[in-house]
Design a protein around this motif. Structure first.
Motif, short mmCIF file in Angstrom:
data_model
loop_
_atom_site.label_atom_id
_atom_site.label_comp_id
_atom_site.label_asym_id
_atom_site.label_seq_id
_atom_site.Cartn_x
_atom_site.Cartn_y
_atom_site.Cartn_z
N TYR A 61 0.81 -1.22 0.00
CA TYR A 61 0.00 0.00 0.00
C TYR A 61 0.85 1.28 0.00
O TYR A 61 0.39 2.34 -0.42
CB TYR A 61 -0.93 0.00 1.23
CG TYR A 61 -0.19 0.20 2.52
CD1 TYR A 61 -0.05 1.48 3.07
CD2 TYR A 61 0.43 -0.87 3.18
CE1 TYR A 61 0.66 1.67 4.24
CE2 TYR A 61 1.14 -0.68 4.35
CZ TYR A 61 1.27 0.60 4.87
OH TYR A 61 1.99 0.80 6.02
N ASP A 62 2.13 1.17 0.43
CA ASP A 62 2.97 2.36 0.51
C ASP A 62 4.07 2.36 -0.55
O ASP A 62 5.03 3.11 -0.45
CB ASP A 62 3.61 2.45 1.91
CG ASP A 62 4.34 1.16 2.28
OD1 ASP A 62 4.29 0.19 1.50
OD2 ASP A 62 4.96 1.13 3.36
N GLN A 63 3.91 1.53 -1.58
CA GLN A 63 4.97 1.42 -2.61
C GLN A 63 4.58 2.04 -3.95
O GLN A 63 5.32 1.92 -4.92
CB GLN A 63 5.35 -0.06 -2.82
CG GLN A 63 6.03 -0.67 -1.59
CD GLN A 63 6.26 -2.17 -1.74
OE1 GLN A 63 5.44 -2.88 -2.34
NE2 GLN A 63 7.36 -2.66 -1.19
N ALA A 106 -9.91 -1.93 -0.29
CA ALA A 106 -9.87 -1.12 0.92
C ALA A 106 -9.49 0.33 0.58
O ALA A 106 -9.31 1.15 1.48
CB ALA A 106 -8.88 -1.71 1.92
N GLY A 107 -9.34 0.64 -0.71
CA GLY A 107 -9.00 2.00 -1.11
C GLY A 107 -7.52 2.31 -1.00
O GLY A 107 -7.12 3.47 -1.03
N LEU A 108 -6.69 1.28 -0.89
CA LEU A 108 -5.24 1.49 -0.76
C LEU A 108 -4.54 1.21 -2.09
O LEU A 108 -4.98 0.32 -2.85
CB LEU A 108 -4.67 0.54 0.30
CG LEU A 108 -5.26 0.65 1.70
CD1 LEU A 108 -4.80 -0.51 2.57
CD2 LEU A 108 -4.87 1.98 2.33
N ASP A 109 -3.43 1.93 -2.33
CA ASP A 109 -2.63 1.64 -3.52
C ASP A 109 -2.28 0.15 -3.54
O ASP A 109 -1.81 -0.38 -2.52
CB ASP A 109 -1.31 2.44 -3.48
CG ASP A 109 -1.51 3.90 -3.91
OD1 ASP A 109 -2.64 4.28 -4.24
OD2 ASP A 109 -0.50 4.64 -3.89
N ARG A 110 -2.48 -0.53 -4.67
CA ARG A 110 -2.20 -1.98 -4.67
C ARG A 110 -1.63 -2.49 -5.98
O ARG A 110 -0.85 -3.43 -6.00
CB ARG A 110 -3.50 -2.75 -4.34
CG ARG A 110 -3.33 -4.26 -4.15
CD ARG A 110 -2.39 -4.61 -3.02
NE ARG A 110 -2.90 -4.13 -1.74
CZ ARG A 110 -2.15 -4.08 -0.64
NH1 ARG A 110 -0.91 -4.46 -0.63
NH2 ARG A 110 -2.69 -3.59 0.48
N VAL A 135 1.69 5.08 -17.03
CA VAL A 135 1.91 4.41 -15.74
C VAL A 135 0.91 4.96 -14.71
O VAL A 135 0.73 6.18 -14.61
CB VAL A 135 3.36 4.63 -15.26
CG1 VAL A 135 3.57 4.04 -13.87
CG2 VAL A 135 4.34 4.03 -16.27
N ASP A 136 0.26 4.06 -14.01
CA ASP A 136 -0.76 4.49 -13.04
C ASP A 136 -0.81 3.47 -11.90
O ASP A 136 -0.47 2.30 -12.09
CB ASP A 136 -2.12 4.56 -13.75
CG ASP A 136 -3.13 5.41 -12.99
OD1 ASP A 136 -2.77 6.02 -11.96
OD2 ASP A 136 -4.29 5.45 -13.44
N THR A 137 -1.24 3.93 -10.73
CA THR A 137 -1.42 3.03 -9.59
C THR A 137 -2.90 3.01 -9.23
O THR A 137 -3.53 4.07 -9.13
CB THR A 137 -0.60 3.51 -8.38
OG1 THR A 137 0.78 3.53 -8.75
CG2 THR A 137 -0.78 2.58 -7.19
#
Ligand code: GLN
Length: 281
Positions: free
Chosen positions: A244-246, A269-273, A262-264
């Motif tokens: 989630y923090d990468q 849960a709404g976290l970067d994945r 490029v996209d994240t």
């Protein structure tokens, strides 16, 4: 004293809660479904039914294992993922719901004329088999470093009746035959070796080789990004699951390797994945 399904579930949930299960009620339900070989709807419908001594003893034995922290999926030997039931073994990561998000994003981006997908670090075969089950028109190849995982993924392929996937042993691209795939997907190890979560919950029982990567968890992601262009068609997508923090460092790695768009994207849960990019030659 015989105990009803409802009371057995309640007592089990209390017991597992005392032993730090993050999901005591659903753990109890899944374990009792397994003992009775029935779906959860049966347990709700027949909640007054009494367990036999054998059933109760079998349930107690499984609860003992769960009390010691063993993941439910390893106890019952399978995990449902996407529309598939997958055998799991301690040699592989247990498929996570968050990884279904990667499957969704991959399917959205696979062009209709796509013919092949490569899944790196396939484990149980979860991502490869989910994509193959939705796109019968293309061939999916899954590779894993561990030959036990390759055998397990192949068993999952056969048991799910999937004919357009194949599995082979390979450390990332090492044994992948020269081919340009329409898309490459991966849920590689991405946890920092220093992450304190490694000593908590289910991950304690999962193989470290599937979880942990050097360089703050980024080493394998970097290698995959750097080598993928040689195995992708023009405009082919690469999609990688990560922590989630990468998001930011992974986007930088994609861009440095020559990927565009490029996209994240977020997990449920709404976290970067998941970070993705297209390789334009
Ligand atoms: N998402 C998993 C976890 O945090 C890790 C999966 C992985 O390393 N690929 O438990």
């Amino acid at each position: 004293m015989p105990i009803s399904i409802e009371n057995a579930l309640r007592e089990a949930a209390l017991l597992l809660a005392e032993h730090q299960s993050p999901s005591p009620r659903s753990d109890a339900l899944v374990l009792l479904c397994h003992v009775l070989d029935k779906p959860s709807s049966y347990l709700y419908t027949w909640s007054d039914k009494l367990l036999t001594d054998d059933e109760n003893n079998a349930f107690t034995a499984l609860l003992e294992r769960r009390k010691l922290g063993e993941p439910v999926a390893y106890i019952i030997g399978y995990r449902d993922f996407w529309s598939l039931r997958l055998n799991v073994e301690p040699s592989t990561l247990i498929p996570r719901p968050d990884t279904e998000r990667l499957v969704e994003l991959a399917l959205e981006r696979l062009p209709s004329q796509a013919d092949s997908v490569l899944d790196l670090g396939t484990g149980t075969g979860a991502i490869a088999l989910a994509i193959a089950s939705e796109r019968k028109d293309l061939q999916v190849t899954g590779v894993d470093l561990r030959s036990e995982a390759v055998a397990l993924a192949e068993r999952n392929r056969v048991e799910n009746g999937i004919t357009n996937a194949q599995f082979m042993q390979s450390s990332w691209f090492d044994n992948v035959p020269a081919h340009r795939f329409s898309m490459i997907v991966s849920n590689p190890p991405y946890i920092d070796p220093e992450d304190p979560h490694l000593s908590q919950g289910d991950v304690r029982f999962e193989p470290k080789s599937a979880l942990v990567a050097d360089d703050h968890g980024l080493a394998d992601i970097r290698q995959i990004c750097q080598q993928s262009p040689d195995f992708l068609v023009d405009d082919g997508w690469l999609l990688i699951e990560h922590g989630y923090d990468q998001g930011e460092p992974v986007r930088a790695i994609f861009s440095a390797a020559g990927f565009v768009d490029v996209d994240t994207l977020h997990d449920y849960a709404g976290l970067d994945r998941v970070t993705l990019g297209r390789f334009a030659r």
